[in-house]
Design a protein around this motif. Structure first.
Motif: not given
Lengths: 206, 290
Positions: A122-123, A128, A193, A196-197
């Motif tokens: 996760x972010x 980012x 980004x 991403x997840x």
């Protein structure tokens, strides 16, 4: 307590119990995009869904069905097909202290850091900034007692069970192993980004 | 073009933020009191999501090289227009569009109540958008830098806009300092009487509140569950409770994920109350009837 919790008037927090199930639910939601959904935010054991103006009871029953699907399917369909390879120059300020604390030579630290495929969980922390999961447990070290006031963009770091790449210059307490020239965050790119997840990641000595 | 002569204690460009990027670690951002920005925009014929200025504690001065239609909403401030000879030419009121002539200066005083004042200019503030928004995100640094003396702000196109059709938005009575909350998602991390405790006595707004959150001081909320909550998505209005037990109400620049339990979430209609609360103000919580 229900497995789908209320998060205000416009939000539902779905309990998934695992990161893999969060990624599967995230992928199902992004593919189906229920009406009114603005944010889908996966976490280690949850997915937050924000849908202002949506019919929340209806969304809730839709989410319950997708959650069942996410929890039952065991395939790896949630992860990216592509593996992002991150070239790293291993000259970080903390490389020697990490080697000392883990009781292994620097070459082994590098070998273990490049030896496994990681997954962007996760972010958070900064735009980012991906928490990369699946780090070799032998590399678990605590973060610095006193964070640095500035860590350069592209710094490759570890802390606890996670690895990360600093997307922009920021303060930070993670242990720096090296740096990469790969830009993981670019506001002019779509998506901005690279991680991403659910993205699979492998580090490589440059 | 608008010349920032003095920004006051803290002023930023704000629109309605950058939704859709929370999963990439990007806060929503946008006007803390969105209703205030929307109203100011409507008054000058702008779409509600045009970028305007968010002033904190007023006390700002702006020079206008070209004439412009302006309107202010949110925390009510005295406003004066001064001409190029340094003479005051008129006083202006909140919630009403007014014209400023080229070469004139707008002087905004400090608000009699509330914290954040929104100034809309017909055409909107036309700085470069980042991820679809012109908002300054105070947490991540995305968007334009906070205003400084000397900042020059371009104004957008006005030709395609609707005509100005409202003379005055009648001032509403100030809302009571009450935040209605829906329980959850993590109310079960607290003692059963914690929600009642939250609502029993007023909390004082702390000095270190900002666009990220309103930090409150008052009765500490007791947890019954120990350990760490795995990081999870956070919504605007979330009442997050760190280990100190002193709640924080998240505003628009809140981090998109967090690891402290959220006991309840403030209703969207009451976010303006939270955004307009000043340090030292006392606010109460009430459990929402749903």
């Amino acid at each position: 307590m229900s497995v789908i919790r209320r998060a205000g008037e416009h939000g539902l927090l779905v309990e998934t119990g695992s990161l893999a199930a969060s990624h599967r639910l995230d992928a199902l939601l992004r593919a189906s995009r229920p009406e009114g959904v603005v944010e889908i935010v996966p976490g280690p054991e949850t997915v937050l869904v924000v849908a202002p103006g949506a019919d929340l009871p209806r969304l809730r029953s839709g989410l319950a069905g997708l959650r069942d699907l996410a929890l039952s399917s065991s395939g790896a369909a949630s992860l990216s097909e592509e593996v992002v390879t991150v070239p790293v120059v291993y000259d970080g300020e903390d490389l020697a202290s990490v080697a000392e604390e883990t009781g292994m030579p620097v070459e082994e630290v590098i070998g273990r850091h490049t030896g496994r495929e990681l997954v962007a969980g996760w972010l958070g922390f900064a735009p980012g900034f991906a928490y990369l999961t699946g780090l070799d447990p032998a590399l678990r070290v605590p973060r610095l007692a006193t964070p640095r006031t500035s860590v350069p963009a592209g710094s490759v770091a570890i802390a606890g069970p996670y690895a990360a790449i600093y997307p922009t210059a920021s303060p930070g307490g993670w242990r720096l192993l090296g740096r990469t020239s790969l830009r993981v965050w670019d506001v002019h790119a779509q998506p901005p980004s690279l991680l991403p997840p659910g993205t699979r990641v492998r580090f490589e000595a440059a | 073009m608008i010349d920032v002569l003095a920004p006051g204690p803290y002023a930023t460009v704000q629109d309605l933020g950058r939704p859709g990027y929370a999963h990439l670690g990007v806060p929503r951002s946008g006007a803390a009191d969105a209703a205030g920005l929307r109203l100011a925009n409507r008054l000058v014929g702008n779409p509600e999501g045009h970028a305007g200025l968010e002033l904190t504690f007023g006390m700002a001065r702006f020079g206008f090289r070209s004439g412009a239609w302006l309107a202010a909403a949110g925390a009510p401030c005295p406003m004066e227009i001064w001409n190029e000879r340094g003479v005051m030419s008129s006083a202006q009121g909140m919630g009403a569009p007014f014209w400023i002539a080229p070469g004139h200066e707008l002087r905004i005083g400090s608000p009699e109540r509330g914290l954040r004042t929104y100034l809309a200019v017909r055409g909107g503030i036309d700085v470069e958008p980042v991820l679809g928004s012109r908002s300054t995100d105070s947490l991540s640094g995305l968007g334009p830098a906070p205003l400084r003396a000397g900042t020059r702000l371009p104004v957008g196109e006005v030709r395609s806009l609707a005509s100005i059709s409202v003379d005055l938005a009648p001032p509403a009575a100030p809302p009571p300092p009450v935040l209605r909350v829906l329980a959850g998602p993590r109310d079960d991390w607290f003692s059963p009487d914690a929600l009642a405790e939250l609502c029993a006595r007023p909390y004082e707004v702390s000095q270190d509140s900002n666009r990220v959150g309103v930090r409150l001081r008052g009765p500490a909320l007791r947890r019954v569950r120990e350990g760490e909550l795995p990081s999870e998505g956070m919504v605007t209005g979330a009442v997050q409770v760190p280990p100190s037990g002193q709640p924080i109400v998240f505003l628009t620049d809140h981090p998109p994920t967090g690891g402290y339990p959220v006991i309840g979430v403030v209703l969207a209609a009451d976010l303006a109350v939270a955004a307009q609360a000043r340090p030292g103000d006392r606010i109460r919580f009430r459990v929402a009837g749903r």
